[in-house]
Design a protein around this motif. Structure first.
Motif, short mmCIF file in Angstrom:
data_model
loop_
_atom_site.label_atom_id
_atom_site.label_comp_id
_atom_site.label_asym_id
_atom_site.label_seq_id
_atom_site.Cartn_x
_atom_site.Cartn_y
_atom_site.Cartn_z
N LEU A 34 -60.25 -26.73 13.60
CA LEU A 34 -60.19 -26.01 14.88
C LEU A 34 -58.77 -25.95 15.46
CD1 LEU A 34 -63.51 -27.51 16.35
CD2 LEU A 34 -63.18 -25.25 15.32
N GLU A 35 -57.81 -25.78 14.57
CA GLU A 35 -56.42 -25.62 15.04
C GLU A 35 -56.34 -24.33 15.86
OE1 GLU A 35 -53.45 -25.66 11.99
OE2 GLU A 35 -51.85 -25.98 13.47
N ASP A 36 -55.60 -24.35 16.91
CA ASP A 36 -55.39 -23.17 17.76
C ASP A 36 -56.62 -22.73 18.55
OD1 ASP A 36 -52.76 -23.12 16.99
OD2 ASP A 36 -53.16 -21.81 15.28
N VAL A 37 -57.69 -23.52 18.52
CA VAL A 37 -58.84 -23.21 19.36
C VAL A 37 -58.62 -23.80 20.75
CG1 VAL A 37 -61.31 -23.66 19.68
CG2 VAL A 37 -60.44 -23.00 17.43
N PHE A 38 -58.03 -25.01 20.77
CA PHE A 38 -57.79 -25.71 22.03
C PHE A 38 -56.35 -25.46 22.48
CE2 PHE A 38 -61.22 -27.83 19.81
CZ PHE A 38 -62.18 -27.91 20.81
N GLU A 39 -56.15 -25.51 23.78
CA GLU A 39 -54.85 -25.12 24.34
C GLU A 39 -53.77 -26.17 24.06
OE1 GLU A 39 -53.64 -22.58 28.08
OE2 GLU A 39 -54.73 -24.39 28.64
N ASP A 40 -54.16 -27.45 24.12
CA ASP A 40 -53.17 -28.53 24.04
C ASP A 40 -52.95 -28.93 22.58
OD1 ASP A 40 -51.71 -30.86 24.19
OD2 ASP A 40 -52.82 -31.66 25.91
N HIS A 41 -51.98 -28.30 21.94
CA HIS A 41 -51.76 -28.50 20.51
C HIS A 41 -51.31 -29.92 20.21
CE1 HIS A 41 -50.35 -27.67 16.37
NE2 HIS A 41 -51.41 -26.89 16.40
N ALA A 42 -50.52 -30.50 21.09
CA ALA A 42 -50.05 -31.88 20.88
C ALA A 42 -51.23 -32.84 20.89
CB ALA A 42 -49.03 -32.25 21.96
N ALA A 43 -52.15 -32.64 21.82
CA ALA A 43 -53.34 -33.50 21.87
C ALA A 43 -54.18 -33.32 20.62
CB ALA A 43 -54.17 -33.17 23.12
#
Ligand code: 6PG
Ligand code: NI
Length: 183
Positions: free
Chosen positions: A26-35
């Protein structure tokens, strides 16, 4: 014939299909990429079981399935499905929640968004031409059943490129809907 574990979110029988989505999928699905990067890639986010009694492109046929979204967050954002438009845009769908609490995010093709609260027993009609994503805002798994046209298909690309109009984040422990700043 199939047997449902209605509250457990399982289908037993021949030919049941299953998929699961972990953090690594789910890369790039969530806003906080660092998290997202800091999380165990094997963490389960959601799983789907469904029956496909007819061919995928069968006009007039129906599929039946269940989705279980685990509780959790990536940064401040709650675990959720990827979300999609149906490839055949005019195809609708029903969702009904049986366990947990969450939000159904809906967005039309002009990017106008709305949402519906999901709780055990809530029934949701998703009209055609409407992208849909489910967010688990609770402490327990969110389980919902779905019925959709077997020729609907999935368009994930539009959401991957453009995102949803809103995101659901935890604000002092409570879910808050915020307009998206980026896909
Ligand atoms: C569908 C349904 C549903 C959905 C799952 C997972 O059209 O098949 O909406 O089964 O696929 O809840 O969500 P994503 O397909 O958005 O990952
Ligand atoms: Ni769908």
């Amino acid at each position: 014939m199939m047997e449902l574990d209605w509250l457990g979110g399982k289908i037993a029988g021949e030919g049941v299909l299953r998929l699961s989505k972990k953090i690594r999928d789910l890369e790039d699905v969530f806003e906080d990429h660092a998290a997202w990067t800091s999380m165990d890639p094997e963490t389960l986010v959601y799983s789907v079981e469904w029956t496909q009694p007819t061919a995928q492109d069968n006009e007039g046929g129906l599929f039946w399935g269940v989705t279980v979204i685990e509780p959790g967050r990536v940064g401040e954002e709650f675990f959720m499905t990827r979300g999609h438009f149906h490839a055949k845009r005019d195809r609708g769908e029903y969702y009904t929640a049986v366990q947990g609490t969450g939000m159904l995010l809906l967005m039309d093709e002009s990017r106008s968004g709305r949402w519906e609260q999901m709780t055990p027993g809530s029934l949701h009609y998703i009209p055609g031409h409407t992208a849909h994503r489910v967010v688990n805002t609770g402490q327990d798994p969110l389980i919902f059943w779905a019925c959709w046209a077997s020729d609907a298909g999935h368009d994930y690309g539009t959401i991957q490129r453009e995102g949803f109009s809103h995101r659901v984040i935890a604000s002092e422990g409570s879910p808050r809907l915020v307009p998206s700043t980026q896909p």
